[in-house]
Design a protein around this motif. Structure first.
Motif, short mmCIF file in Angstrom:
data_model
loop_
_atom_site.label_atom_id
_atom_site.label_comp_id
_atom_site.label_asym_id
_atom_site.label_seq_id
_atom_site.Cartn_x
_atom_site.Cartn_y
_atom_site.Cartn_z
N LEU A 291 0.84 -1.20 0.00
CA LEU A 291 0.00 0.00 0.00
C LEU A 291 0.87 1.25 0.00
CD1 LEU A 291 -2.79 1.31 0.19
CD2 LEU A 291 -2.75 0.93 2.66
N ALA A 292 1.96 1.22 0.74
CA ALA A 292 2.83 2.40 0.86
C ALA A 292 3.45 2.78 -0.49
CB ALA A 292 3.92 2.14 1.89
N ASN A 293 3.59 1.80 -1.38
CA ASN A 293 4.21 2.07 -2.69
C ASN A 293 3.18 2.32 -3.79
OD1 ASN A 293 6.60 1.51 -1.43
ND2 ASN A 293 6.71 -0.62 -2.17
N ALA A 294 1.90 2.16 -3.46
CA ALA A 294 0.88 2.22 -4.50
C ALA A 294 0.60 3.66 -4.92
CB ALA A 294 -0.40 1.57 -3.99
N LYS A 295 0.29 3.83 -6.21
CA LYS A 295 -0.19 5.13 -6.70
C LYS A 295 -1.73 5.02 -6.73
CE LYS A 295 -0.44 9.11 -8.81
NZ LYS A 295 -1.43 9.74 -7.97
N ILE A 296 -2.35 5.58 -5.70
CA ILE A 296 -3.81 5.46 -5.53
C ILE A 296 -4.53 6.38 -6.51
CG2 ILE A 296 -5.71 5.96 -3.93
CD1 ILE A 296 -4.13 4.78 -1.72
N MET A 297 -5.55 5.82 -7.17
CA MET A 297 -6.37 6.58 -8.13
C MET A 297 -7.74 6.87 -7.52
SD MET A 297 -5.58 4.38 -11.59
CE MET A 297 -6.35 5.60 -12.67
N VAL A 298 -8.48 7.73 -8.21
CA VAL A 298 -9.90 7.91 -7.85
C VAL A 298 -10.55 6.53 -7.85
CG1 VAL A 298 -12.08 8.82 -8.71
CG2 VAL A 298 -10.04 10.26 -8.80
N PRO A 299 -11.28 6.13 -6.78
CA PRO A 299 -11.78 4.76 -6.72
C PRO A 299 -12.84 4.43 -7.76
CG PRO A 299 -12.51 6.04 -4.81
CD PRO A 299 -11.52 6.87 -5.54
N LEU A 300 -13.47 5.44 -8.35
CA LEU A 300 -14.56 5.18 -9.30
C LEU A 300 -14.82 6.43 -10.12
CD1 LEU A 300 -16.91 2.99 -9.82
CD2 LEU A 300 -18.32 4.56 -8.51
N GLU A 301 -14.96 6.27 -11.44
CA GLU A 301 -15.50 7.36 -12.26
C GLU A 301 -16.96 7.01 -12.50
OE1 GLU A 301 -13.08 8.48 -15.66
OE2 GLU A 301 -11.31 7.84 -14.56
N PRO A 302 -17.86 7.71 -11.81
CA PRO A 302 -19.25 7.25 -11.78
C PRO A 302 -19.96 7.38 -13.12
CG PRO A 302 -19.07 9.41 -10.77
CD PRO A 302 -17.66 8.95 -11.05
N LYS A 303 -20.96 6.55 -13.30
CA LYS A 303 -21.87 6.66 -14.45
C LYS A 303 -22.65 7.96 -14.31
CE LYS A 303 -22.13 2.20 -16.22
NZ LYS A 303 -22.37 1.73 -17.58
N THR A 304 -23.34 8.12 -13.17
CA THR A 304 -23.94 9.40 -12.85
C THR A 304 -23.49 9.78 -11.45
OG1 THR A 304 -25.85 9.05 -14.31
CG2 THR A 304 -26.10 10.70 -12.59
N PHE A 305 -23.14 11.05 -11.31
CA PHE A 305 -22.52 11.57 -10.09
C PHE A 305 -23.58 12.42 -9.38
CE2 PHE A 305 -18.27 13.91 -8.86
CZ PHE A 305 -18.66 13.96 -7.54
N TYR A 306 -24.26 11.80 -8.41
CA TYR A 306 -25.31 12.48 -7.66
C TYR A 306 -24.75 13.11 -6.40
CZ TYR A 306 -28.49 9.64 -10.52
OH TYR A 306 -29.16 9.05 -11.57
N ALA A 307 -25.43 14.15 -5.93
CA ALA A 307 -25.01 14.79 -4.68
C ALA A 307 -26.23 15.34 -3.96
CB ALA A 307 -24.03 15.92 -4.96
N ALA A 308 -26.32 15.08 -2.66
CA ALA A 308 -27.37 15.66 -1.83
C ALA A 308 -27.12 17.14 -1.69
CB ALA A 308 -27.35 15.00 -0.46
N GLY A 309 -28.18 17.94 -1.79
CA GLY A 309 -28.01 19.38 -1.69
C GLY A 309 -27.81 19.79 -0.25
N LEU A 310 -28.88 20.02 0.45
CA LEU A 310 -28.84 20.51 1.84
C LEU A 310 -29.33 19.36 2.70
CD1 LEU A 310 -30.45 23.93 0.97
CD2 LEU A 310 -28.06 23.58 1.62
N ASN A 311 -28.40 18.70 3.40
CA ASN A 311 -28.78 17.44 4.04
C ASN A 311 -28.36 17.33 5.50
OD1 ASN A 311 -30.21 15.06 3.82
ND2 ASN A 311 -28.41 13.87 3.19
N TYR A 312 -27.88 18.44 6.09
CA TYR A 312 -27.58 18.47 7.53
C TYR A 312 -28.12 19.80 8.06
CZ TYR A 312 -24.22 14.56 7.02
OH TYR A 312 -23.62 13.34 6.78
N ALA A 313 -28.80 19.75 9.20
CA ALA A 313 -29.56 20.93 9.68
C ALA A 313 -28.66 22.15 9.90
CB ALA A 313 -30.30 20.57 10.97
#
Lengths: 260, 260
Positions: B42-64
């Motif tokens: 793991l220490a030698n790995a070049k870590i990439m973005v874990p996923l390029e999503p098909k559709t990238f959703y995001a919650a708008g206002l979701n914490y009070a």
């Protein structure tokens, strides 16, 4: 050149249309492709969505009369934007030419078409001038940005209003030889013309849009930009067939059906 | 199980992390995979973005508290939503753990972090009840929803504000064994804690969000949902290192650098 994506026994395949024949190809549409030697008749082909984009961009308010009509519908003063509005749509909503648009049971009667020019990006680009912008365009297709106006007023993000399953008919193919200034977009409902407009009479044209976007984001092969629509839309009801034609590109035809 | 995506000589590869060793796999993460027999540290790995999503959703206002803070910043009364707001983000903005966040030259000093739980969808789902919703979740990751607040006030669609290149750090990996109720999200800037909150104290939890979305849209393997953030964010300046940790998942670390 006209590129179509079709279902074959071996999965999805791109092909080149010449007259009524599709010559299938292998390889990456945006890199190198070669003819497989297989040909199928266009009339027999099962046409698919021409592209599932990496990122699905959409111009917000990009034709003057549409801005005015939308403002009127919302009891607001029209406000012609002074910079391009870059929005997003979602891949789940894409359907191909000939596939049905499903009207959700809880949608209102304000269920409407929007005929749009679609730009397919073929090369990587960042910080492009307007003069450089068209260099990264692979070709053009046709979109119908189906919109539920009641949800559009209610949803802050337009997710249901514009991105419910089947709300984004796209196709039938990608045309690479296009003179933007010569195009006319025409929408019919049950073969009655409901609107016709000069495709390139946008507030912000393709060059300006790509140039502005590329100041902040990298466009990549497989990205797609829907360029917005003009004027007022009528309501579509179950059974209606809605066609969007752009001269020199083709005709996208889809029927509205009821939800199960 | 902890899934990581790494750069190898043969291109991107997924692997399973056990202690400090990554066991590489081949195949489709959401279908069948098998071990290749290759292992890297793991220490030698070049870590990439874990996923390029098909559709990238995001919650708008979701914490009070975040709703209240954002309303205050915009001189508005806070308005706790009564239904989930489903928004979108764009793949161009994704960067991996350890990669730099580039602050655009024309961005304001209101350049801020938002530490978020990220849901990775692993199965197809439509019309799911809340009880069924978690069945389609593959695992969880960590996102930093970098936001330029001046642009957020100006842009109708938040395209520059939240989707400029490098504005969406994601990772470092996907964890499948997660007890949502036990999680704490913690953000540090230069190792100083700036916020800590119960990850699952959302206005609309993961079950409710997926169930609501699936009324109108089909979720598919490879879709991704960012679940929103809590509280007030401070400004980030060039040179700052911002870390988002979620207990039981990991730590996502990125430094702010100047644009060229």
């Amino acid at each position: 050149m006209r590129w179509v994506r079709v279902k074959t026994q071996n999965g999805p395949s791109y092909g080149i249309i010449n007259n009524d024949i599709i010559s299938l190809v292998r390889g990456n549409l945006f890199e190198t492709i070669e003819l497989t030697g297989e040909e199928i008749k266009l009339a027999n082909a099962k046409i698919m969505v021409p592209l599932e984009p990496k990122t699905f961009y959409a111009a917000g308010l990009n034709y003057a009369q549409h801005v005015i009509e939308q403002a009127k519908a919302n009891n607001r003063e029209p406000n012609i934007p002074d910079e391009p509005h870059v929005g997003y749509r979602a891949n789940n909503a894409l359907i191909a030419d000939g596939e049905p648009i499903i009207k959700p049971n809880d949608s209102s009667e304000e269920f409407q078409y929007e005929g749009e020019l679609v730009v397919i990006i073929g090369k990587k680009g960042k910080n492009l001038t307007e003069d450089e912008a068209l260099d990264i365009v692979f070709g053009y297709s046709i979109g119908n940005d189906i919109s539920e106006r009641k949800w559009q007023r209610e949803d802050r993000t337009m997710w249901r209003a514009k991105n419910s399953d089947t709300f984004k008919p796209l196709g039938p193919w990608i045309e690479t030889d296009v003179d933007l200034n010569s195009l006319t977009t025409r929408v019919t409902v049950n073969n009655r013309e409901v609107i016709s407009f000069k495709t390139n009479s946008m507030i912000f044209g393709v060059k300006k849009f790509i140039s502005t976007m590329s100041k902040y984001l990298t466009l990549v092969p497989g990205d797609m930009i829907w360029m917005g629509t003009e004027g007022h839309s009528e309501n579509l009801k179950i059974g209606d067939v809605c066609k969007v034609s752009i001269s020199g590109i083709g005709t996208l035809s889809n029927q509205i059906i009821a939800d199960k």
